[in-house]
Write a protein that holds these residues in place. Structure first.
Motif, mmCIF file in Angstrom:
data_model
loop_
_atom_site.group_PDB
_atom_site.id
_atom_site.type_symbol
_atom_site.label_atom_id
_atom_site.label_comp_id
_atom_site.label_asym_id
_atom_site.label_seq_id
_atom_site.Cartn_x
_atom_site.Cartn_y
_atom_site.Cartn_z
ATOM 1 N N PHE A 100 0.823 -1.204 0.000
ATOM 2 C CA PHE A 100 0.000 0.000 0.000
ATOM 3 C C PHE A 100 0.865 1.265 0.000
ATOM 4 C CE2 PHE A 100 -3.178 -2.935 2.068
ATOM 5 C CZ PHE A 100 -4.032 -2.972 0.968
ATOM 6 N N GLY A 101 2.024 1.170 0.635
ATOM 7 C CA GLY A 101 2.913 2.326 0.691
ATOM 8 C C GLY A 101 3.435 2.735 -0.667
ATOM 9 N N ALA A 102 3.468 1.807 -1.639
ATOM 10 C CA ALA A 102 3.916 2.153 -2.987
ATOM 11 C C ALA A 102 3.010 3.222 -3.593
ATOM 12 C CB ALA A 102 3.941 0.908 -3.871
ATOM 13 N N ALA A 103 1.719 3.155 -3.301
ATOM 14 C CA ALA A 103 0.791 4.175 -3.805
ATOM 15 C C ALA A 103 1.052 5.519 -3.126
ATOM 16 C CB ALA A 103 -0.655 3.737 -3.573
ATOM 17 N N THR A 104 1.328 5.486 -1.823
ATOM 18 C CA THR A 104 1.668 6.717 -1.114
ATOM 19 C C THR A 104 2.956 7.314 -1.673
ATOM 20 O OG1 THR A 104 0.685 5.776 0.902
ATOM 21 C CG2 THR A 104 2.047 7.744 1.163
ATOM 22 N N ALA A 105 3.930 6.446 -1.979
ATOM 23 C CA ALA A 105 5.190 6.919 -2.544
ATOM 24 C C ALA A 105 4.961 7.579 -3.896
ATOM 25 C CB ALA A 105 6.168 5.756 -2.689
ATOM 26 N N TYR A 106 4.041 7.028 -4.699
ATOM 27 C CA TYR A 106 3.717 7.666 -5.980
ATOM 28 C C TYR A 106 3.192 9.087 -5.748
ATOM 29 C CZ TYR A 106 1.020 9.487 -9.743
ATOM 30 O OH TYR A 106 0.527 10.376 -10.668
ATOM 31 N N ILE A 107 2.251 9.214 -4.817
ATOM 32 C CA ILE A 107 1.612 10.516 -4.564
ATOM 33 C C ILE A 107 2.635 11.551 -4.119
ATOM 34 C CG2 ILE A 107 -0.009 11.749 -3.061
ATOM 35 C CD1 ILE A 107 -1.461 10.121 -5.139
ATOM 36 N N GLU A 108 3.418 11.242 -3.094
ATOM 37 C CA GLU A 108 4.334 12.240 -2.541
ATOM 38 C C GLU A 108 5.456 12.592 -3.516
ATOM 39 O OE1 GLU A 108 5.888 10.711 1.117
ATOM 40 O OE2 GLU A 108 6.853 8.967 0.191
ATOM 41 N N SER A 109 5.919 11.616 -4.301
ATOM 42 C CA SER A 109 7.007 11.879 -5.243
ATOM 43 C C SER A 109 6.528 12.657 -6.460
ATOM 44 C CB SER A 109 7.659 10.559 -5.674
ATOM 45 O OG SER A 109 8.250 9.916 -4.571
ATOM 46 N N THR A 110 5.311 12.396 -6.904
ATOM 47 C CA THR A 110 4.734 13.167 -8.007
ATOM 48 C C THR A 110 4.520 14.612 -7.582
ATOM 49 O OG1 THR A 110 3.655 11.191 -8.902
ATOM 50 C CG2 THR A 110 2.811 13.319 -9.628
ATOM 51 N N LEU A 111 4.025 14.812 -6.370
ATOM 52 C CA LEU A 111 3.858 16.176 -5.851
ATOM 53 C C LEU A 111 5.199 16.913 -5.811
ATOM 54 C CD1 LEU A 111 1.383 15.617 -2.863
ATOM 55 C CD2 LEU A 111 0.921 16.882 -4.969
ATOM 56 N N ALA A 112 6.248 16.210 -5.389
ATOM 57 C CA ALA A 112 7.571 16.833 -5.321
ATOM 58 C C ALA A 112 8.039 17.266 -6.703
ATOM 59 C CB ALA A 112 8.576 15.849 -4.704
ATOM 60 N N GLN A 113 7.738 16.461 -7.729
ATOM 61 C CA GLN A 113 8.109 16.817 -9.099
ATOM 62 C C GLN A 113 7.301 18.016 -9.607
ATOM 63 O OE1 GLN A 113 9.744 16.355 -12.091
ATOM 64 N NE2 GLN A 113 11.395 15.418 -10.924
ATOM 65 N N ILE A 114 6.015 18.021 -9.310
ATOM 66 C CA ILE A 114 5.151 19.115 -9.788
ATOM 67 C C ILE A 114 5.605 20.456 -9.236
ATOM 68 C CG2 ILE A 114 2.806 20.085 -9.671
ATOM 69 C CD1 ILE A 114 1.742 17.198 -9.689
ATOM 70 N N TYR A 115 5.965 20.478 -7.958
ATOM 71 C CA TYR A 115 6.230 21.754 -7.284
ATOM 72 C C TYR A 115 7.719 21.998 -7.018
ATOM 73 C CZ TYR A 115 1.214 21.663 -6.712
ATOM 74 O OH TYR A 115 -0.130 21.624 -6.965
ATOM 75 N N LYS A 116 8.589 21.315 -7.751
ATOM 76 C CA LYS A 116 10.028 21.536 -7.576
ATOM 77 C C LYS A 116 10.426 22.932 -8.041
ATOM 78 C CE LYS A 116 11.352 19.460 -12.022
ATOM 79 N NZ LYS A 116 12.026 18.322 -12.680
ATOM 80 N N GLU A 117 11.557 23.386 -7.536
ATOM 81 C CA GLU A 117 12.100 24.688 -7.906
ATOM 82 C C GLU A 117 13.565 24.525 -8.309
ATOM 83 O OE1 GLU A 117 11.650 27.343 -4.636
ATOM 84 O OE2 GLU A 117 9.457 27.269 -4.652
#
Length: 491
Positions: A100-117
């Motif tokens: 189940f944590g693999a799905a959480t990892a997808y969410i948090e890592s995608t967010l990090a990519q979207i909002y990177k600087e």
């Protein structure tokens, strides 16, 4: 000190956090329509695709950096502790939290990519960045950043280096005892600590590119070598495998150490090992150069599988097949005692004894060497994560010398952890993991109800792949995603 740390841990790692970790993973598994299964083949393709740029590292390098954080002491000593305090059934709950944590990892890592600087020619990102940009709550982002700096810059490195010191001492002896300002210490631990700190300083003073180059070579090699040794042991005892699977499954639901102990230690050590939801993986994910944020989210989801389903399972099978473990009961009592009572569960001892029982004279030194690489690369990842959060703070407060101070602090903490007792080091590490997990998972759930940016990104990636688009791109404005300035400027 130990009593205070244990009390603090009992508050932080209450059943609420354990079920929050599992609940968040289940929640995002359903919302992403089991992304960790649907895109398993795509994860493999993305793993080896992509190139680095002047500002960012490649997907594989980002995976290696995040894996260096995920694959560490938790895979050797952490699994032993899960079995030692939660029984064999704790391994099952480690698998559950990984799936189940693999799905959480997808969410948090995608967010990090979207909002990177981009800061000083490098990509930066992580929970502090996406919490601020989606929720607009800078105070909450600052709390996460400060907690993460303390956890990854001070608390967690002590766990990794402590396991190295203990493994070296067990493999090669204590050596002459030396009186120091912090007590009488073995020369083996002092020399280990000095060596680790010197190598650590050489790499972290070289910047993120040097960290990425080091980890992309070392991480795959060390993980493969460790798994091969484990597979040889399992192969030599293949007839035992059905019994071990049966023991793990049966004990997961009728646990010898109590259901609370099995699920509690399984989830705690699972989160500590694979870091899904903890908020550490997104920092490496943000540093990657990719066509679409969802791609790095998928790669990071796969890293959870590598960590827990491959490496942690290998350790668990080796320990259980060889029977080199105890299961602690109430007080000083043992539910199962196969080895000496004074062998610490919060150490690599069970794993070293397991390999040693199959390869006499080789097991202890091999695990000490494997643990050095596992733990050392994890310390590198911790520095990288702490550095990202110092960079976040520097956006607002321009204090010269902060990065240099961070380097000195993490080197000091690493040496201190090498020479100190295991119980205190692991306790402090659990405090750090728990604080980050609380702050990040709560933030992820609030972000979903406010904006759903990671889900929108996944739907967009689904659409482009379904339409056969070769040159996949990401346009946040067309998806109604705000404050993704770096991606907006790429259009």
């Amino acid at each position: 000190m130990l009593e205070f740390v244990n009390t603090l841990n009992s508050i932080i790692w209450s059943p609420a956090l354990i079920y929050l970790c599992l609940g968040a993973g289940l929640f995002y598994t359903v919302l992403t329509r089991f992304v960790q299964i649907r895109y398993f083949k795509e994860m493999w393709r993305l793993l080896l695709s992509g190139e680095s740029s002047k500002q960012g590292i490649s997907s594989f390098q980002a995976l290696s950096v995040s894996l260096s954080g995920r694959v560490g002491t938790g895979n050797i000593a952490g699994v032993a502790a899960a079995i030692g305090f939660g029984g064999p059934g704790a391994v099952f709950w480690m698998w559950v939290v990984a799936f189940f944590g693999a799905a959480t990892a997808y969410i948090e890592s995608t967010l990090a990519q979207i909002y990177k600087e981009e800061h000083d020619g490098q990509y930066r990102g992580g929970p502090a960045y996406y919490i601020e940009k989606v929720l607009g709550q800078k105070w909450y982002a600052w709390i996460f950043a400060i907690a993460t700096i303390i956890a990854t810059g001070v608390l967690l490195p002590t766990v990794q280096s402590n396991s190295i010191g203990n493994a070296v001492e067990m493999a090669f002896g204590t050596g002459p005892m030396i009186d120091t300002a912090i007590g009488t210490l073995s020369s083996a631990k002092i020399l280990s600590g000095a060596g680790i700190v010197l190598l650590l300083g050489f790499i972290i003073f070289g910047g993120v590119k040097r960290i990425a180059r080091f980890t992309e070579v070392v991480v795959p090699f060390m993980a493969l070598a460790y798994i091969i040794i484990a597979m040889v042991i399992i192969g030599l005892n293949i007839s035992e495998l059905p019994r071990i699977f049966g023991l793990i499954i049966s004990d997961a639901f009728t646990p010898m150490a109590g259901f609370g102990a099995a699920i509690g230690w399984g989830v705690k050590r699972g989160v500590y090992s694979n870091e899904a939801g903890q908020g550490t993986g997104p920092h490496a994910a943000a540093a990657a150069e990719v066509q679409h944020p969802a791609q790095q989210g998928l790669v990071q989801a796969f890293s959870v599988y590598i960590d827990t389903l491959f490496v942690c399972s290998a350790t668990a099978f080796v320990i259980l097949i060889t029977g080199t473990y105890n299961v602690h009961g109430v007080g000083d009592a043992f539910i199962v005692q196969n080895v000496a009572a004074d062998v610490a569960a919060n150490s690599p001892a069970f794993t070293q004894m397991a390999v040693e029982s199959m390869f006499a004279g080789v097991g202890k030194p091999f695990i000490a060497l494997a643990l050095f690489f596992f733990a050392f690369t994890t310390i590198l990842a911790y520095y990288f994560i702490a550095e990202n959060n110092v960079a976040y703070i520097k956006r607002t407060i321009k204090v010269p010398g902060l990065m240099t101070l961070l380097k000195i602090v993490i080197m000091t903490a690493t040496f201190y952890g090498t020479v100190r007792a295991a119980d205190v080091a692991w306790g402090l590490g659990d405090v750090g993991v728990g604080l980050m997990a609380w702050l990040n998972i709560v933030g992820l759930l609030i972000i979903f109800f406010v904006a759903k940016p990671a889900i929108k990104a996944l739907h967009d990636y689904d659409r482009q792949r379904k339409n056969g688009i070769d040159n996949i791109s990401f346009d946040p404005k067309s998806l109604g995603i705000k404050n993704a300035e770096l991606w907006e400027n790429k259009k």
